[in-house]
Design a protein around this motif. Structure first.
Motif, mmCIF file in Angstrom:
data_model
loop_
_atom_site.group_PDB
_atom_site.id
_atom_site.type_symbol
_atom_site.label_atom_id
_atom_site.label_comp_id
_atom_site.label_asym_id
_atom_site.label_seq_id
_atom_site.Cartn_x
_atom_site.Cartn_y
_atom_site.Cartn_z
ATOM 1 N N GLY A 124 0.786 -1.227 0.000
ATOM 2 C CA GLY A 124 0.000 0.000 0.000
ATOM 3 C C GLY A 124 0.815 1.272 0.000
ATOM 4 N N VAL A 125 2.128 1.160 0.236
ATOM 5 C CA VAL A 125 2.987 2.345 0.267
ATOM 6 C C VAL A 125 3.296 2.801 -1.154
ATOM 7 N N ILE A 126 3.242 4.109 -1.357
ATOM 8 C CA ILE A 126 3.605 4.713 -2.644
ATOM 9 C C ILE A 126 4.996 5.324 -2.510
ATOM 10 N N ALA A 127 5.825 5.113 -3.513
ATOM 11 C CA ALA A 127 7.183 5.650 -3.492
ATOM 12 C C ALA A 127 7.512 6.309 -4.827
ATOM 13 N N VAL A 128 8.424 7.269 -4.760
ATOM 14 C CA VAL A 128 8.968 7.907 -5.958
ATOM 15 C C VAL A 128 10.465 7.614 -5.955
ATOM 16 N N PRO A 129 10.886 6.531 -6.617
ATOM 17 C CA PRO A 129 12.285 6.094 -6.512
ATOM 18 C C PRO A 129 13.272 7.095 -7.089
ATOM 19 N N GLU A 130 14.496 6.994 -6.569
ATOM 20 C CA GLU A 130 15.587 7.867 -7.010
ATOM 21 C C GLU A 130 16.567 7.163 -7.942
ATOM 22 N N GLN A 131 16.714 5.834 -7.747
ATOM 23 C CA GLN A 131 17.718 5.085 -8.494
ATOM 24 C C GLN A 131 17.136 3.759 -8.964
ATOM 25 N N ILE A 132 17.854 3.096 -9.870
ATOM 26 C CA ILE A 132 17.390 1.822 -10.414
ATOM 27 C C ILE A 132 18.587 0.920 -10.681
ATOM 28 N N ILE A 133 18.397 -0.375 -10.467
ATOM 29 C CA ILE A 133 19.396 -1.388 -10.826
ATOM 30 C C ILE A 133 18.718 -2.358 -11.785
ATOM 31 N N ASP A 134 19.383 -2.640 -12.887
ATOM 32 C CA ASP A 134 18.796 -3.440 -13.956
ATOM 33 C C ASP A 134 19.299 -4.881 -13.889
ATOM 34 N N TYR A 135 18.388 -5.819 -13.650
ATOM 35 C CA TYR A 135 18.708 -7.247 -13.640
ATOM 36 C C TYR A 135 18.066 -7.967 -14.828
ATOM 37 N N THR A 136 17.498 -7.231 -15.761
ATOM 38 C CA THR A 136 16.812 -7.864 -16.880
ATOM 39 C C THR A 136 17.812 -8.361 -17.918
ATOM 40 N N SER A 137 17.324 -9.211 -18.805
ATOM 41 C CA SER A 137 18.185 -9.739 -19.872
ATOM 42 C C SER A 137 17.345 -9.984 -21.117
ATOM 43 N N GLY A 138 17.993 -9.895 -22.268
ATOM 44 C CA GLY A 138 17.335 -10.221 -23.514
ATOM 45 C C GLY A 138 16.354 -9.181 -24.020
ATOM 46 N N ARG A 139 16.264 -8.048 -23.380
ATOM 47 C CA ARG A 139 15.375 -6.993 -23.837
ATOM 48 C C ARG A 139 16.150 -6.021 -24.720
ATOM 49 N N ALA A 140 15.449 -5.390 -25.648
ATOM 50 C CA ALA A 140 16.084 -4.375 -26.493
ATOM 51 C C ALA A 140 16.280 -3.116 -25.658
ATOM 52 N N HIS A 141 17.498 -2.897 -25.206
ATOM 53 C CA HIS A 141 17.781 -1.884 -24.196
ATOM 54 C C HIS A 141 18.159 -0.519 -24.748
ATOM 55 N N THR A 142 18.351 -0.406 -26.068
ATOM 56 C CA THR A 142 18.828 0.863 -26.597
ATOM 57 C C THR A 142 18.326 1.072 -28.017
ATOM 58 N N PHE A 143 18.216 2.327 -28.388
ATOM 59 C CA PHE A 143 17.944 2.673 -29.780
ATOM 60 C C PHE A 143 19.241 2.636 -30.602
ATOM 61 N N PHE A 144 20.367 2.778 -29.912
ATOM 62 C CA PHE A 144 21.666 2.827 -30.582
ATOM 63 C C PHE A 144 22.309 1.447 -30.519
ATOM 64 N N ASP A 145 21.748 0.498 -31.265
ATOM 65 C CA ASP A 145 22.196 -0.889 -31.167
ATOM 66 C C ASP A 145 23.045 -1.344 -32.355
ATOM 67 N N GLY A 146 23.551 -0.376 -33.110
ATOM 68 C CA GLY A 146 24.421 -0.718 -34.230
ATOM 69 C C GLY A 146 23.728 -0.780 -35.564
ATOM 70 N N ASP A 147 22.399 -0.672 -35.574
ATOM 71 C CA ASP A 147 21.643 -0.696 -36.823
ATOM 72 C C ASP A 147 21.071 0.689 -37.098
ATOM 73 N N ALA A 148 21.351 1.219 -38.272
ATOM 74 C CA ALA A 148 20.790 2.511 -38.651
ATOM 75 C C ALA A 148 19.291 2.366 -38.863
#
Length: 260
Positions: free
Chosen positions: A97-121
């Motif tokens: 029930g607590v609402i938070a506005v986070p300040e930081q993030i740590i990424d544990y995901t894998s296999g997702r398209a993480h960037t627009f700058f992935d080497g393909d124009a």
């Protein structure tokens, strides 16, 4: 221009008057991204709403096309994004029930398209275009300071308790975490755990969009309570907590011109 991204429990905005559904074509999927464009009571200008899990909450976290979603918002002229995330609480302040506005993030995901700058124009009809060149964005502070302050000021106006801190741990999903995984998150400094915080935040930064997250704790993370984690219990928390989230978002939207 402001947009909301809804997560679990937020598939629509109460009071949101939809004027049109914009089907935005992007280079990142064959089908258009449907974004609702309309008005909120007491809010000047157009507001956009995008449910990240799709209509009927059918797309799991690891299958969301984050690049298409964020690119489509930018194509509509959106400059600022307030994202809603359901999370499991790890820090003692992050009970259900607590609402938070986070300040930081740590990424544990894998296999997702993480960037627009992935080497393909990518050939896109926009004021700029992504190229194959390597680009490193500054992600020191992943959330917009201005949008975080807007959310916190709005919560203060409503006298709504909001935890103004926290590190969000983004895991792959769609399953929930094990006790050992939550211990690892604790040791790494995570205060909450969710499945949709990344790469959304980083993609927003690559596009130059201001981005902040509003997190609702829907349960204690695995091993931190004697209670069994069940969907009925989560839905009960969502039903109550999302009402507060709605009020917070509406107030933030009404104050949004103050940022200009």
């Amino acid at each position: 221009m402001l947009a909301f991204i809804g997560g679990t429990g937020l598939n629509q905005l109460p009071g949101f008057e939809v004027k049109r559904i914009a089907g935005v074509q992007t280079p990142y999927q064959d089908t258009a991204v449907d974004i609702a464009c309309g008005h909120l009571p007491g809010v000047a200008g157009t507001v956009h709403f995008l449910p990240r899990h799709g209509e009927g909450h059918t797309v799991p976290p690891h299958r969301i096309n984050y690049r298409a979603n964020m690119f489509a918002l930018r194509e509509l002229g959106v400059t600022s994004v307030l994202a809603v995330n359901a999370v499991g609480g790890i820090h003692r302040q992050m009970g259900p029930g607590v609402i938070a506005v986070p300040e930081q993030i740590i990424d544990y995901t894998s296999g997702r398209a993480h960037t627009f700058f992935d080497g393909d124009a990518v050939d896109i009809e926009s004021a700029d275009r992504f190229t194959a060149s390597v680009t490193h964005i500054d992600f020191t502070r992943p959330y917009s300071h201005e949008l975080r302050e807007l959310l916190l000021a709005s919560a203060g106006q409503l006298q709504l308790p909001v935890w103004p801190h926290g590190v969000y741990g983004a895991t792959q999903g769609p399953r929930l975490e094990t006790i050992a995984e939550v211990r690892r998150l604790q040791n790494d400094g995570c205060d909450m755990v969710g499945m949709t915080g990344m790469p959304e935040a980083a993609l927003a930064r690559e596009l130059g969009l201001a981005y902040a997250s509003v997190c609702l704790s829907v349960n204690w993370a695995a091993g931190l309570s004697d209670d069994v984690i069940t969907m009925p219990a989560i839905r009960a928390v969502l039903a109550q907590g999302m009402d507060q989230i709605h009020r917070l978002l509406l107030t933030a939207a009404s104050r949004f011109p103050e940022m200009s």
